[in-house]
Every structure is written in C-alpha cells, then in structure tokens.
Write an enzyme that holds these catalytic residues in place. Structure first.
Site, PDB file in Angstrom:
ATOM      1  N   ASP A 477       0.813  -1.218   0.000  1.00  0.00           N
ATOM      2  CA  ASP A 477       0.000   0.000   0.000  1.00  0.00           C
ATOM      3  C   ASP A 477       0.841   1.260   0.000  1.00  0.00           C
ATOM      4  O   ASP A 477       0.313   2.357  -0.150  1.00  0.00           O
ATOM      5  CB  ASP A 477      -0.937  -0.005   1.215  1.00  0.00           C
ATOM      6  CG  ASP A 477      -2.383  -0.192   0.801  1.00  0.00           C
ATOM      7  OD1 ASP A 477      -2.614  -0.617  -0.343  1.00  0.00           O
ATOM      8  OD2 ASP A 477      -3.284   0.079   1.617  1.00  0.00           O
ATOM      9  N   ASP A 768     -11.340  -6.230  10.636  1.00  0.00           N
ATOM     10  CA  ASP A 768     -11.304  -7.684  10.746  1.00  0.00           C
ATOM     11  C   ASP A 768     -12.398  -8.203  11.668  1.00  0.00           C
ATOM     12  O   ASP A 768     -13.053  -9.206  11.370  1.00  0.00           O
ATOM     13  CB  ASP A 768      -9.920  -8.139  11.238  1.00  0.00           C
ATOM     14  CG  ASP A 768      -9.377  -7.257  12.356  1.00  0.00           C
ATOM     15  OD1 ASP A 768     -10.162  -6.473  12.931  1.00  0.00           O
ATOM     16  OD2 ASP A 768      -8.176  -7.355  12.663  1.00  0.00           O
TER      17      ASP A 768
END
Length: 932
Positions: A477, A768
């Site tokens: 990223d 998550d």
C-alpha cells in the site's frame, strides 16, 4: 531375422519347441482378416509375440493357441485394427477423458523400454461413459504397439516388445472401489489381448488404503504376476533411477514429497498426463491423421466405439469379488471417507469445576452489592453528604465490575479444543488439494523493512503444499519501489530456498529465522551455500533500503515492473502496479509457487479504506490470476513457523461433516522477541490459550486480521446454506494485464457491495472484527487452531510506549465496533448466540471499562488517606467474607490460569501490572476520545 535366431537360442528346448508348434498352428489359419490382425499384433516380430502368449498360458501350446485365436476374433469383431482412425470428438470430451484417465509416456528405461505412467489414485473416470474410457485405453495400447515400440526397436537395434509401468497411488480413496468394474474390464482386455506387455509394475506414493487392499489382493495373484510388481517407498525416485535416467522419471517421482497432481511440471519434461505433453500431442495428431487417410474424417459426433468386454479370467474374478466383500473390513474403515479429519475435544470435568467456582464468585458479588445497598455509612456528621456520594460511586463501579465479570465468563463457560489429522488428509487427497492464495500486506518500507517483508513471503512460499496450487500475493500500500525490488530479489532466491526447505524438511521456513538458528555452524555444504546466497540478497536489499536507491542493473533486469512507476508517483498518489514475478501455473516453473506484487491505485480524492481496501483489491485481482478457493492473510511481520499450518486448516475446512459449516480457521498471534517473563504482557497468553477456545465453543473466535484461512466464496458474501458455485480455479495465461489492474482502481468499488456485503467490511478501524462478525451473522461458524508448534510468529512491542500505542489502537477499534451499526449487541441479535455476543463484548468493553477502574483506583486511595472507611473491617462482621473471597479467589484463579497457559509467577505479576497501565492510560484515552 538375426534377432529372432538369437532369441530362440536363449530359450530353453521346451519353450523353443512350443514356439515352433504354435507358429505351425498359426500358419494353418485361413481367415485373411485374422491373418491381417495377426500381422498388426506382431509388427514383424512373430516369435516374440508367440512367446508372450505362451508365457500367459504357462507354455501350454493348446491353451496359448486358443487364447491367440480368441484375441484375433475379438479384434476383428470389434474392428480394433481400425480403432486408430476413430478419434474421440469433440475435443472437449477428449480433454475431459484425458483429465480423468491419467496415463502418459514419461520416457524410456536405460534398456530402451517405454516407461508408462499411470495416475491410479487421481483418475476419476467421471467425464464420459465407460465405452469412451475403453476406447481411449485401447487406442493408447495400439499406438504403443504400432508406433512407440517399433520406434524404440529401430532406435535400439533389437526388438523392444514390452514396457515398464509406474503406478502413482497418490490420492487413492476408498471410493475408488466404485470404479472396480471399469478397472476390471480394462485389466481383462489387457490380460487376454495384450498379454505380457508389461515387464515390471512399479507402485509409488502408496497410501494406507492401498496397503490394506494389497494385503487382500496379493494372495490371489499368480506367482508370475507377483514377481512383476514392486511396491516402492515414497515416490520411488532412488529405486527408479537405477533403471531409468532422471529425464524419464514420471513427474510425480521427481519431487521429494509424494503426490502426483494433474498439472505438475518439471524443469526438463512436462507433466506426462497433460494434453500439452509431446506424447499426447503425437497420439492426438496421429489418430486424426489416420482418420483423414482412411477416409474417416467425419466420425460420429458424441459416439464412442463400443467394444465387447471379454469375460475376466478366474484370477480377475476373485480379486473383484474379494474387494467387494472386504469393503466393510476394519482395515478399510481406517481410511473411510466418513472418517473425520479433525475432532473437537471438551474437558468436561474441568468445565464443571470452573462453573461451580464461578457460581460461588457470582454469589459473593451479589453479596457485595447487597452490602453496598443495606450497610450503614459510619462517618461523622460533618462529612455525611460527601461520604454518601462516594458510597454511591462505589456501588455503581462495583455493579459495573460484577456485570463485566459476568460478560468475561462467556469465553470460559464452554471451551473446546480442535485436533487435526493431517495424515488422513494426505491419504484422502494426496496433493489434490484446493488452490491456496496467500495475501501478505505491507504499507510502509520504513516501519516495515523490505527484508522483513520478503522473509514472510519466502516462509509462506515454502509451505508444505503443492507449489502449483499455491500463490503468494504481496500488497504494497506504500507503492514503494524498494519493496518491489526486495520481492523481485526474493523471487530469484526462492528458486533455491523453496526446494531446499522441502528437501531437508526445514523449520522454520523464514530464511532469517532458520539461519539464525544455524548461526553456530552449518551442517552441510548445501546449507552453507543457501546461507551465502541469502546473505548476499539481504545485503543488496538492505543497501538499497538504506540509500533509498535501486541499483541500475536491477532496473534493467526487472524493467517490466519498474516501468509501471511514473516520475510523479507518491505513496498516496499512484496508479495500479501489478507484476507476476513467478508464474507457478506454467510449465517453466518447477518448485516455486506463483509470486505476485500488487500496489493498488491511490488518489488523494478517494478514500482507500486502509488494510480493508487492500484486502478487497487482492481478492479481486487474485480471482483473475489463480482464484484459490482458500485464502490465507498475514501481516508482513508474521512469518510461517510451521510449514504444515495450511494442511491443519484444510483438515477443518475439508472435513465432509463438520467442516461444511466453518467459514474460516483462525490461528493465534505468537511472538518471537519476548522474554520468559514477558515484561509488558504482549504475549496475551490467557487470551489465546483460554478465551479463544471458549469463543470457539460458542460459535467461533474473532477474525483478528492475520493468521486466518478463509473460504473465498464466503468472504465474498455467500451465506450458509446457499449452493457453492464452482469457480474456475485456474485462469489461462494472463495477457490483458490492464483489465486486471482495473480491479484495483480507486473507482471500481463505487456503487457496489464491496466493503458492505462483499469482501472485508469498511466503516471501522477494526475491519477484521466486523468482517468476521458479519460472516457469522450469515449463518457460518469459525474454528480456532492453536497447535503445539506455533503456526505463525511475529514481532511484539518491546517497550511500554509501543505496547500502550498498540493497545490503544486495538481498544479504540473494538469500542467503535460496539457503537457502530455492526455492534454485536444489536447486529448479532437473533443471528448468533448469546454466548458469542458476550464474547465479542469482552473486547468491545475494554475502553469503557477503563473509566470505573480509574475511578475505583483513585477513589479508594483518597479515601484511605482521608480515613473514610469503604470496606468492612476484617473479622468484625460477616460482610468481610464476600470481599475477601472475591479478592483471593479471583486472583488465585488468575494465577493458576496463567501458569496453566505456560507462564511464570513473575510473568503473571507483569500481566497484572500491565493490566492496570492499560486501564488507566491508553484505554481511558480511547473512552474519552469517543465521548468527545
């Protein structure tokens, strides 16, 4: 002619006489069609052919003559002499037959005999009717006898009339007995019409099921047949190299591990089962050419050649009947397909004892509440108002502590433990496992050094998993050229490291971790060479990272990748960069899995959703490259410490009974850089050794963002109970890279369900946790695996500041979950059980629980200094009992629990100390931030 004379001289007098008699009898055959068929059989070497039929009937001339006549009549009646000009069409049907009837020519022995490879265990015979498989088998027999053997004879300058067969038993299951009738028909055709064509059968990669069958079958075989069969250890590589060169080894014998696999390739010779192999290409072209020459260019569509099956001989009948009768025998039950791949254990006695203990504590908690409500406040008249207020605050905080204690019982009320059987998985599936895509995420080359990242990549690239079924994706990223350079260097080193790991069974498979263990000295020249190559690679990567400059030679070598960076690219503003560094699906790669670098597009005007956005881009991009049914995601600092972790997870996900309801398998986070006493309590022993087992008993642990194996279709939105859609597991060679890049663009997710109902959810830092919760609210469960040998190992905070920052981030994310639309309290209501809702609340209430802890800690200290009594005097009344019992019992149990998890007394004290630090600093900051 000279070869026939020399052969007869070698034969004994009796066999020589038998050949002469049989030759005379055959010369008396008047039927021209039979004579023509006989010429097709012997191909110019009648003596060798007659000898084969004589051997098959123990040199009884009359029986041999009858057998040969029956063979010729069978050939003429079924037009076997013309079967090579009758291609199987359409090509899709032919491809299906080849993929489900695994046979091929891998090469030649040192004596010039053809080596026929047969994938017995993985042949399914489920893509066409029986007649197609019979036709295909006979065509390969005829091609062998009319083309392959004559070619070998010409090359060797002597008659080559037999072959060797290598039978691969990988993936053999008890269900294979359902094909026993087809196999019996094929075997009978060979025995009666192609006798003594095989000199030796080599059986490799033998699972338990074969051993059980072999013990039953062996006594039924003739002594002559027994002598031809050799059951080799493992893949049989060492034994087979005594009779053939390495280039002629079947692909399933070249690897150190067992297993065939349908599309494995080798550096020298392709998979001989594949249609792309030269043998199958030549066979296919030959049959179609013969069809044109013989005027049969338009064969019947979808029509097979119906061949009459000869009746099996007595030996074959006995074998078939015996196998049918022995299916229920205990020897076969041991590997029955209903046998579980994992079991779930419960420690009933310990659970009952704990429930009794927790009930006693709860009784005393209620007693404390009663005391706060009914006991008189003993203070002087001047401070009555203040003390009553303090008393009320104590009551409120103690009610909170009591309720939070009740919530904390949910992970301890019904714990379970999972135990897997990887040996059963190997026996049942061999290497025919689902594709596995591994996602490794990184974002900053400064905080996450490239060398650390590629060590993680190399560790998972060397998993104990078929390399052609494994793919590793690195999501960068940060869009860093340094990270790409490091991965490119690692891709080259992987060609040495991965085979080395599998050859020497290396653990752990992170090069840095393994070579650190070997720092005292190397035990072999191979290890020393690998260490040298790693140090050279590490030096290049670290030098580039330190200087911030990519070497010019690297830019030239990996030009296709570096050319995707433009001069204006920054960490937060760049296009999609995608590079397949190693394509493990193609024939030019042997032992290294697919390695892919991805940096999704980022633009300042678009929200990129942090790690969640990165994961979703990986899911989409990988679906067009390898499309693994199973996805493992890892943080870049969590290397694989146990190469069999993937097989452990598959034992749960592939279990035919209980595994169907499991969406993901979560492993714990473990760390390598902690001391024995764990100064800052970073190991979270109790959480991973106790609480997650309890969550598993209530429906499954949380998804914690790393060390987790997912089903691809589930994380993409499939609900429990919906029919699983079979996706294409392997894409063709990708040439339109730009089309795949579009899947990782900033605008792709606009007006879509990505981040909502598909993929990892957006809207919360703890993406998550809410993703795992959303999966369970669709009807799925999860499973927790905590094997003795830790699956994944990473790096924990090593000072107080790092620890508090990490805990602040976690508690803030969990608190936001509690206040969001995905709160387990209302989002999970009616979708998951109360025990699991409370289990999620254990972590979501970290931040708000800090407020009463801080108040209680400060207030009791101030009151002690001011002489204000808040608790009953020791031994002065019965009210002291609940306070004393709760204090002693709770702390004593906490100590016992910590020691049971493998901790030390000093470690437990550090845990208690750090608990107070967290509650009165980082957690309180989270709560105040949310309140503001």
């Amino acid at each position: 002619m000279m070869s026939e004379i020399s052969l007869e001289r070698k034969m004994g007098t009796a066999s020589e006489e038998a050949v002469k008699q049989l030759r005379t009898l055959m010369e008396d055959v008047d039927d021209e069609s039979l004579r023509e068929s006989y010429r097709n059989i012997h191909q110019g070497y009648p003596t060798e052919t007659l000898l084969r039929f004589l051997k098959a009937r123990d040199y009884n001339v009359h029986k041999s003559h009858q057998m040969l006549l029956d063979c010729l009549q069978w050939r003429t009646q079924n037009e076997i002499d013309n079967i090579l000009n009758k291609p199987i069409v359409p090509v899709e049907l032919y491809r299906g037959i080849r993929d489900s009837q695994l046979v091929g020519l891998s090469g030649y022995s040192k004596e010039g005999l053809p080596v026929i490879a047969i994938g017995v265990g993985l042949s399914t015979y489920d893509k066409a009717s029986v007649h197609y498989y019979i036709q295909s088998h006979i065509q390969m027999n005829e091609y062998r006898d009319r083309v392959v053997l004559p070619s070998a004879t010409k090359k060797q300058g002597r008659p080559i009339c037999t072959c060797l067969k290598v039978l691969d038993m990988s993936g053999l299951k008890l269900s294979a007995l359902s094909q026993i009738k087809l196999m019996t028909a094929i075997t009978t055709i060979d025995d009666l019409n192609y006798p003594e064509k095989t000199e030796t059968y080599y059986i490799v990669n033998v699972p338990y099921i074969f051993s059980a069958c072999w013990k039953t079958i062996k006594p039924l075989l003739q002594e002559r047949t027994k002598k031809k069969i050799q059951v080799l250890k493992g893949c049989g590589k060492d034994e087979l190299l005594k009779v053939m060169d390495y280039e002629s080894l079947p692909h399933f014998c070249r690897r150190e591990g067992s297993g065939s696999g349908r599309h494995i390739s080798n550096g020298t010779t392709d998979n001989c089962f594949s249609l792309d192999h030269s043998f199958h290409k030549e066979l296919y072209d030959y049959v179609h050419q013969q069809a044109l020459v013989k005027g049969s260019s338009a064969p019947i569509r979808h029509g097979s050649v119906h061949v009459r099956f000869p009746e099996p001989d007595t030996e074959g009948t006995k074998i078939f009947d015996t196998l049918e009768s022995e299916k229920g025998d205990d020897r076969f039950r041991a590997v029955h397909e209903d046998e579980p791949l994992f079991i779930t254990g419960r420690r009933t006695g310990r659970v009952i004892a704990y429930r009794v203990f927790s009930a006693s504590v709860f009784f005393c908690i209620c007693w404390i509440w009663l005391y706060r409500v009914t006991a008189p406040v003993e203070v002087d008249e001047n401070r009555t108002g203040l003390v009553r207020f303090v008393w009320l605050v104590m009551l409120v905080t103690e009610i909170w502590f009591g309720l939070y204690w009740i919530v904390m019982q949910s992970p301890r009320w019904n714990p379970v433990w999972r135990f897997t059987f990887t040996d059963r998985l190997s026996r049942r599936y061999g290497d025919d496992l689902p594709r596995l895509d591994v996602f490794v995420c990184t974002a900053d080359p400064v905080i996450e050094p490239p060398l650390m990242v590629v060590n993680t990549v190399l560790s998972v690239a060397a998993l104990d998993y078929p390399p052609e079924k494994l793919a590793v994706y690195l999501s960068d990223d940060g869009g860093s050229e340094l990270t790409f350079y490091a991965l490119a260097e690692a891709a080259e080193f992987a060609k040495v490291w991965v085979p080395y790991c599998k050859r020497f069974n290396v653990e752990p498979r992170s090069p840095a971790a393994y070579l650190t263990c070997k720092a005292s000295g190397f035990d072999s020249a191979e290890t020393e060479e690998v260490a040298r190559l790693y140090k050279e690679m590490a030096a290049r990567i670290e030098t580039a990272a330190r200087l911030g400059i990519i070497p010019d030679e690297a830019r030239l070598k990996y030009g296709d990748g570096f050319s995707q960076w433009d001069s204006h690219a920054t960490r937060r503003n760049h296009g999609t960069i995608l590079q397949i560094l190693v394509d493990g699906r193609k024939g030019n790669t042997v032992t290294v899995p697919t390695l892919v670098y991805l940096s999704r597009e980022k633009r300042p005007e678009h929200h990129h959703h942090f790690k969640a956005g990165s994961m979703n881009a990986l899911i989409r991009v990988s679906s067009k490259i390898t499309c693994g049914r199973i996805i493992l995601n890892l943080d870049c600092d969590m290397y694989s410490n146990n190469s069999k972790s993937a097989r452990d997870a598959l034992c749960i996900l592939l279990d035919e009974k209980e595994g169907k309801k499991i969406a993901f398998v979560q492993f714990p986070q473990c760390f390598e850089n902690l001391t024995k006493n764990d100064l800052y309590a970073s190991m979270m022993r109790v959480g991973y050794d106790v609480e997650f087992n309890g969550l598993d008993g209530n429906g499954g642990p949380l998804y914690i963002g790393t060390g987790c194996f997912h089903r691809r279709d589930v994380i993409c939105g499939r609900k429990y109970g919906e029919v699983e859609v079979e996706e294409e597991e392997e894409s063709e060679y990708i040439s339109e890279t730009e089309m795949i890049k579009a899947l990782a663009s900033c605008t792709y997710e606009e007006n879509s369900q990505w981040g909502k109902e598909m993929g990892v959810k957006y809207g919360c830092p703890a993406e998550d946790v809410i993703t795992g919760l959303g999966i369970k609210c669709r009807g799925w469960k999860s499973a927790y695996l905590n094997p003795k040998k830790k699956a994944f190992v990473g790096v924990a905070p090593t000072n107080l500041h790092q620890m508090l920052v990490q805990q602040r981030r976690w508690s803030e994310g969990n608190f936001q979950v509690l206040l969001s639309v995905y709160s387990p309290v209302w989002y999970g209501q009616g979708k998951i059980g109360l025990g699991l809702i409370l289990g999620y609340c254990c972590y979501c209430l970290w931040a708000p629980s800090s407020v009463p802890v801080l108040i209680y800690s400060v207030l009791t200290s101030l009151c002690l200094l001011k002489g204000i009594p808040l608790f009953p005097k020791v031994w002065s009344s019965w009210w002291f009992i609940p306070f004393g019992y709760v204090t002693v019992a709770a702390n004593a149990y906490s100590l016992v629990e910590f020691l049971w998890c493998g901790g030390t007394l000093r470690g437990w004290w550090n845990e208690q100390r750090t608990w107070l630090y967290r509650r009165t600093s980082s957690f309180i900051e989270d709560a105040s931030d949310r309140d503001s």
